[in-house]
Scaffold this motif. Structure first.
Motif, short mmCIF file in Angstrom:
data_model
loop_
_atom_site.label_atom_id
_atom_site.label_comp_id
_atom_site.label_asym_id
_atom_site.label_seq_id
_atom_site.Cartn_x
_atom_site.Cartn_y
_atom_site.Cartn_z
N ALA A 21 0.84 -1.21 0.00
CA ALA A 21 0.00 0.00 0.00
C ALA A 21 0.87 1.25 0.00
O ALA A 21 0.56 2.23 -0.67
CB ALA A 21 -0.91 0.01 1.23
N SER A 25 4.21 -0.56 4.41
CA SER A 25 3.63 -1.90 4.29
C SER A 25 4.66 -2.99 4.55
O SER A 25 5.79 -2.93 4.03
CB SER A 25 3.08 -2.12 2.88
N LEU A 50 -3.94 3.62 -4.55
CA LEU A 50 -2.59 3.35 -4.03
C LEU A 50 -1.52 3.45 -5.12
O LEU A 50 -0.33 3.50 -4.82
CB LEU A 50 -2.54 1.94 -3.42
N ASP A 70 -7.60 -6.61 -7.03
CA ASP A 70 -8.49 -6.85 -5.89
C ASP A 70 -8.60 -8.37 -5.78
O ASP A 70 -9.12 -9.03 -6.69
CB ASP A 70 -9.85 -6.20 -6.17
N ALA A 100 -5.06 -7.94 4.22
CA ALA A 100 -6.18 -8.25 5.10
C ALA A 100 -7.18 -7.10 5.03
O ALA A 100 -6.81 -5.98 4.68
CB ALA A 100 -5.68 -8.42 6.54
N VAL A 125 -11.38 -11.74 2.08
CA VAL A 125 -10.18 -10.97 1.72
C VAL A 125 -8.95 -11.48 2.47
O VAL A 125 -7.87 -11.59 1.90
CB VAL A 125 -10.36 -9.46 2.03
N SER A 151 0.45 -13.34 9.52
CA SER A 151 -0.61 -13.53 10.48
C SER A 151 -0.32 -12.72 11.74
O SER A 151 0.64 -11.94 11.79
CB SER A 151 -0.77 -15.02 10.80
N LYS A 169 -7.75 -14.57 10.86
CA LYS A 169 -6.35 -15.03 10.92
C LYS A 169 -6.29 -16.51 11.32
O LYS A 169 -5.39 -17.24 10.90
CB LYS A 169 -5.53 -14.18 11.89
N ALA A 203 -2.77 -1.47 10.39
CA ALA A 203 -2.70 -1.47 11.86
C ALA A 203 -3.46 -0.27 12.42
O ALA A 203 -4.08 -0.37 13.50
CB ALA A 203 -1.24 -1.43 12.31
N PHE A 209 -4.62 0.31 18.95
CA PHE A 209 -3.34 -0.21 18.44
C PHE A 209 -2.15 0.35 19.22
O PHE A 209 -1.17 -0.34 19.46
CB PHE A 209 -3.20 0.08 16.94
P1 NAD Z 1 -0.92 -2.47 4.91
O1 NAD Z 1 -2.13 -1.60 5.07
O2 NAD Z 1 0.31 -1.83 4.42
O3 NAD Z 1 -1.26 -3.72 4.00
C1 NAD Z 1 -2.55 -4.27 3.91
C2 NAD Z 1 -2.80 -4.48 2.45
O4 NAD Z 1 -4.02 -5.20 2.21
C3 NAD Z 1 -2.94 -3.15 1.68
O5 NAD Z 1 -1.95 -3.10 0.68
C4 NAD Z 1 -4.32 -3.23 1.09
O6 NAD Z 1 -4.44 -2.59 -0.17
C5 NAD Z 1 -4.47 -4.75 0.95
N1 NAD Z 1 -5.84 -5.16 0.66
C6 NAD Z 1 -6.96 -4.98 1.42
N2 NAD Z 1 -8.04 -5.44 0.76
C7 NAD Z 1 -7.57 -5.96 -0.42
C8 NAD Z 1 -8.19 -6.58 -1.54
N3 NAD Z 1 -9.53 -6.80 -1.58
N4 NAD Z 1 -7.41 -6.95 -2.59
C9 NAD Z 1 -6.09 -6.75 -2.56
N5 NAD Z 1 -5.43 -6.17 -1.55
C10 NAD Z 1 -6.18 -5.78 -0.48
O7 NAD Z 1 -0.69 -3.11 6.36
P2 NAD Z 1 0.30 -4.28 6.84
O8 NAD Z 1 0.33 -4.15 8.32
O9 NAD Z 1 1.55 -4.26 6.07
O10 NAD Z 1 -0.55 -5.59 6.53
C11 NAD Z 1 -0.02 -6.67 5.77
C12 NAD Z 1 -0.38 -7.98 6.45
O11 NAD Z 1 0.35 -8.08 7.67
C13 NAD Z 1 -1.86 -8.13 6.81
O12 NAD Z 1 -2.26 -9.47 6.57
C14 NAD Z 1 -1.85 -7.85 8.30
O13 NAD Z 1 -2.95 -8.44 8.97
C15 NAD Z 1 -0.55 -8.51 8.66
N6 NAD Z 1 0.00 -8.15 9.97
C16 NAD Z 1 0.24 -6.85 10.29
C17 NAD Z 1 0.72 -6.53 11.54
C18 NAD Z 1 0.98 -5.10 11.95
O14 NAD Z 1 1.06 -4.82 13.13
N7 NAD Z 1 1.12 -4.19 10.99
C19 NAD Z 1 0.98 -7.54 12.49
C20 NAD Z 1 0.74 -8.87 12.13
C21 NAD Z 1 0.23 -9.16 10.87
#
Ligand code: NAD
Length: 262
Positions: A21, A25, A50, A70, A100, A125, A151, A169, A203, A209
């Protein structure tokens, strides 16, 4: 005297990374770390808004593919993998699922009030999409290929504020095990990193958070939060031949927080 033909240099590894994103990310940190290892990395983002953030990032790693997809849209998935054939070739060595989604209402209201539609959307998703990516990747994933998803502890324990993302998850982690069992005989590995909290766009949507971050820093055995670079390093390990006997695993990269009882 005949000279032996020069050996063909090994083909560079290829990766397709879903979920970039912006420059916070986890997908971006993983993509950048893979590119630094010489992997040719294609990037996919989920929403047209994005694009203006993702394209400049992609340019810094010479990404041969930058495409919107998507993951709930079967036609978009098919187009993305067709584009990957043209940009990366017929093999995908590394497939990263780092995405997610849950609606704001379902993240802010009481868990028991999660709507049926919202529950379905979050699971679609955040968990089903891993199956969809693997299904569309098909034979592009061959012996030695590796799949990774992201996760969180909310899959295993109640984390206040995580709401519907907990079951999402949990389903994702069960999908990791199911896919690992199915794809193992083909030499394809499937794993997850369960990351500690890291500030990202997704997040920011989790109520409380900031408290989560404070709690981790205070109580985790390492007494600090993890960095996105540390999550990416663990991801690169699981995606590499160094983890060639590791599949179906959820690797906690959380400073040890998950081992705590009282
Ligand atoms: P992020 O917002 O950068 O990434 C989430 C991504 O999901 C975004 O790029 C968004 O566009 C994409 N997305 C949502 N709906 C979508 C769809 N329908 N089609 C395609 N893409 C879609 O945030 P992040 O924290 O980097 O999240 C990435 C992964 O890491 C997620 O699965 C999140 O649950 C997991 N995670 C994050 C954390 C944290 O604290 N940031 C901790 C553990 C796990």
């Amino acid at each position: 005297m005949e000279t032996a033909p020069a050996p063909t240099p090994p083909r560079p590894r290829t990766a397709l990374v879903f979920g970039v994103a912006n420059d916070h990310s986890l997908a971006w940190y993983i993509a950048r770390a893979l590119a630094a290892e010489g992997v040719r990395v294609g990037l996919s983002y989920g929403d047209e808004r994005l694009e203006r953030r993702v394209r400049p990032l992609a340019a810094t790693i010479d990404a041969p593919l930058v495409t919107r997809c998507d993951v709930t849209d079967e036609a978009a998935l098919a187009e993305t993998f067709a584009a990957a054939d043209a940009a990366l070739g017929p093999h995908i060595d590394i497939l990263v699922h780092s995405l997610a989604f849950a609606t704001r209402e379902d993240l802010t209201g009481p868990f028991s009030q999660t709507s049926r539609a919202g529950f379905g959307l979050a699971l679609d998703v955040s968990a089903y999409s891993l199956l969809a990516l693997v299904r569309h990747a098909g034979a592009r994933l061959g012996p030695g290929s590796s799949v990774l998803t992201l996760s969180y502890l909310g899959a295993e324990r109640v984390v206040s504020g995580y709401k519907v993302m907990g079951p999402a998850k949990a389903a994702l982690e069960a999908c990791v095990r199911g896919l690992a069992e199915e794809l193992g005989p083909r030499g394809v590995r499937v794993n997850a990193v369960s990351a500690g909290p890291v500030r990202t766009l997704a997040a920011a949507g989790i109520p409380g958070f900031r408290t989560l971050l404070e709690c981790h820093a205070e109580r985790a055995p390492l007494r600090r939060n993890v960095t996105a670079e540390e999550v990416a390093s663990a991801a690169c390990f699981l995606l590499s031949d160094k983890a060639s006997a590791v599949t179906g695993q959820i690797l906690h990269v959380d400073g040890g927080y998950n081992i705590l009882g009282v």
